[in-house]
Write a protein that holds these residues in place. Structure first.
Motif, short mmCIF file in Angstrom:
data_model
loop_
_atom_site.label_atom_id
_atom_site.label_comp_id
_atom_site.label_asym_id
_atom_site.label_seq_id
_atom_site.Cartn_x
_atom_site.Cartn_y
_atom_site.Cartn_z
N ASP A 164 0.51 20.90 -92.79
CA ASP A 164 1.00 19.52 -92.80
C ASP A 164 0.77 18.85 -94.16
O ASP A 164 1.62 18.09 -94.63
N ASP A 165 -0.39 19.12 -94.77
CA ASP A 165 -0.67 18.55 -96.09
C ASP A 165 0.33 19.05 -97.12
O ASP A 165 0.83 18.28 -97.95
N ARG A 214 3.37 20.23 -96.57
CA ARG A 214 4.69 19.66 -96.28
C ARG A 214 4.80 18.22 -96.79
O ARG A 214 5.80 17.85 -97.42
N MET A 215 3.79 17.42 -96.55
CA MET A 215 3.82 16.03 -97.00
C MET A 215 3.82 15.93 -98.52
O MET A 215 4.52 15.08 -99.10
N VAL A 263 7.36 16.87 -99.79
CA VAL A 263 8.32 15.80 -99.52
C VAL A 263 8.13 14.65 -100.50
O VAL A 263 9.09 14.10 -101.05
N GLU A 264 6.88 14.29 -100.75
CA GLU A 264 6.59 13.17 -101.64
C GLU A 264 6.92 13.50 -103.10
O GLU A 264 7.51 12.67 -103.82
#
Length: 278
Positions: free
Chosen positions: A242-243, A245-246, A249-250
């Motif tokens: 999740d880290d 992926r975030m 995206v950012e």
């Protein structure tokens, strides 16, 4: 004060301002480049020793240093030509001159989805991988020395590239826009002494390319299956899915879109305040 004297003063102010802007830009570029920092420190040491030798009348040392100062710049330009070129590219980089078109939100989401599917499989299978995403600073030199692919991004293709029996699995993959440009790329190894000695070549290569460019370097450890991302000369180690992926995206979000998001949030806040006033 006459008009000519005012023009002369203005010219001097502009001249000094441009010099300071140039110095500031160079120093700002140097701070994230370990190799260039070492060069800069070496030059300062040589100049200091030369001044000290002149003060103490050390003839032999002074003579040797004169030759070093005379031929040193030419040697540095030849030896560190790639680093100097990267700094010049960084100084001349503007958002409006980006080499590749800005990806749409759907294209970015699909890109992150495919990369994360591949990373999840590679992590579980303990298959090492190095994926580098080009942004504003060109990675053309590394692309030219690697195997060209020029294919749409897919998790299956990424997994097959890094499969242990694939001849390209030891190198890195370079992504431009929403396409895989090349595989088997070899990147510079970071000289940062603060990096954990247990980390292998992939992590050092990821950190190295992030020090010399604005690329995003994603690493999957072959020994532990842990995932890391290097951005701007900083290695973010042992991240969760999740880290990662975030962060992707950012970091892949266009700068102007971030500004628009901020402005939209400000308008919402202002609108809410006005609504409350009524």
């Amino acid at each position: 004060m006459t008009l000519s004297s005012m023009i002369t003063v203005l010219q001097k102010i502009i001249d000094i301002s441009l010099v300071w802007i140039l110095i500031y830009s160079v120093l700002k570029s140097l701070k994230d480049n370990v190799k260039m920092i070492l060069i800069f420190k070496g030059v300062i040491i040589i100049v200091f020793v030369k001044l000290l030798s002149d003060y103490l009348n050390l003839t032999t040392v002074g003579l040797l240093l004169e030759y070093v100062i005379m031929w040193g710049p030419l040697a540095l330009i030849i030896i560190f030509q790639p680093e100097i070129r990267n700094i010049l590219e960084h100084l001349g980089r503007q958002q409006i001159l980006t080499r590749h078109r800005v990806l749409t939100m759907d294209e970015r989401e699909k890109m992150v989805y495919e990369i994360m599917n591949a990373v999840e499989y590679l992590r579980k299978s303990r298959i090492g991988a190095l994926i580098v995403i080009e942004r504003d600073i060109s990675l053309r030199d590394y692309i030219e020395r690697s195997k060209g692919i020029y294919a749409d991004i897919s998790s299956e293709l990424l997994i097959s590239i890094f499969f242990p029996r694939n001849p390209l699995h030891d190198g890195g993959v370079i992504i431009q826009g929403n396409r895989i440009t090349s595989a088997g790329a070899v990147f510079p190894i970071s000289l940062n002494t603060k990096i954990n000695k247990r980390l292998g070549t992939r992590h050092r290569a990821a950190l190295g390319i992030s020090e010399e460019s604005d690329a995003i370097a994603l690493v999957v450890s072959e020994e532990t299956g842990k995932i890391s991302i290097a951005i701007g000369g900083v290695l973010n180690y042992n991240l969760s899915i999740d880290d990662v992926r975030m962060m992707l995206v950012e970091e892949l979000k266009p700068k102007h879109e971030i500004l628009l998001d901020d402005e939209f949030e400000d308008e919402e806040v202002e609108g809410g305040e006005k609504h409350e006033d009524h």
